[in-house]
Design a protein around this motif. Sequence first.
Motif, PDB file in Angstrom:
ATOM      1  N   VAL A 120     -34.066 -36.989 -25.689  1.00 38.31           N
ATOM      2  CA  VAL A 120     -32.777 -37.915 -26.011  1.00 38.31           C
ATOM      3  C   VAL A 120     -32.823 -38.371 -27.347  1.00 38.31           C
ATOM      4  N   PRO A 121     -32.426 -37.503 -28.210  1.00 39.24           N
ATOM      5  CA  PRO A 121     -32.483 -37.807 -29.704  1.00 39.24           C
ATOM      6  C   PRO A 121     -31.138 -38.800 -29.848  1.00 39.24           C
ATOM      7  N   SER A 122     -30.200 -38.766 -28.877  1.00 41.66           N
ATOM      8  CA  SER A 122     -29.154 -39.686 -29.084  1.00 41.66           C
ATOM      9  C   SER A 122     -28.372 -39.939 -27.859  1.00 41.66           C
ATOM     10  N   VAL A 123     -27.661 -40.787 -27.579  1.00 39.13           N
ATOM     11  CA  VAL A 123     -27.108 -40.989 -26.071  1.00 39.13           C
ATOM     12  C   VAL A 123     -25.784 -40.097 -26.233  1.00 39.13           C
ATOM     13  N   ASP A 124     -25.185 -39.938 -27.375  1.00 34.60           N
ATOM     14  CA  ASP A 124     -23.969 -39.054 -27.436  1.00 34.60           C
ATOM     15  C   ASP A 124     -24.334 -37.556 -27.204  1.00 34.60           C
ATOM     16  N   PHE A 125     -25.400 -37.302 -27.749  1.00 34.31           N
ATOM     17  CA  PHE A 125     -25.967 -35.895 -27.789  1.00 34.31           C
ATOM     18  C   PHE A 125     -26.362 -35.567 -26.354  1.00 34.31           C
ATOM     19  N   LYS A 126     -26.823 -36.405 -25.573  1.00 29.71           N
ATOM     20  CA  LYS A 126     -27.407 -36.009 -24.316  1.00 29.71           C
ATOM     21  C   LYS A 126     -26.081 -36.191 -23.338  1.00 29.71           C
TER      22      LYS A 126
END
Length: 234
Positions: A120-126
Amino acid sequence: MAESTTSLSPEFDPRSPYYVDPDFEPNENFPKVILSQADDNYFTWKNLFLQFLRRKNKTGFVDGTVEIPEPSSPLYQPWEVCNARVMSWMMSSVSEDLLAHAAFADTARKAWEDLRKIFVPSVDFKINQLRRRILAMRQDGDEVARYFGRMKSAWMELREYDRLPECSCGGCRCEVKKRAEEGREKEECYAFVMGLDEDLGYVRTQIMMMDPLPSLDEAYALVNNEENLKNMFG
């Protein structure tokens, strides 16, 4: 005469996160899921591993609520032991390609965060990744139960990162959360029925014509019943 009470030192108190279990075994009642990039199973692994840590009263070593004591503190030595045990459990539950992230971190908290950032590098990415996965998900000849399980798991994971808005009006007269929940349930149902194989297309049509639209679980029950009847009578 007042009764005297004896307080246990934290490392001897089973209720304390610093408790040092004398019967420690690295793989005792350990979750069977191994974290792997190939399986992309971080959500499942994380929840099972946290359940395991709760049974040991050690979640604070990964969520940051148990801070590192000063070296002069009597809690430092039991903290070191417990931190090492949590890291040992973590190393036993990840694939070989992820082992270095757990083995060379200074603390269990650091290892936990390093592993999270991989998946999960970033919440938006996930959120974007999960929504694309859900849109592309198809039954593809699987049993309905197996397809539903994949779909349900993906939506549960999405709910963790893409949380529904909370009402902020005080009296909850605006029904923001209720409307958001209804909208999410429609999304879940549509995604599920649109991914069904064509031999269940007639059930898809029936469900999409229902008013109100059923929830994901209700839609699954209807489709599963039809699949059972189809298998029974050919």
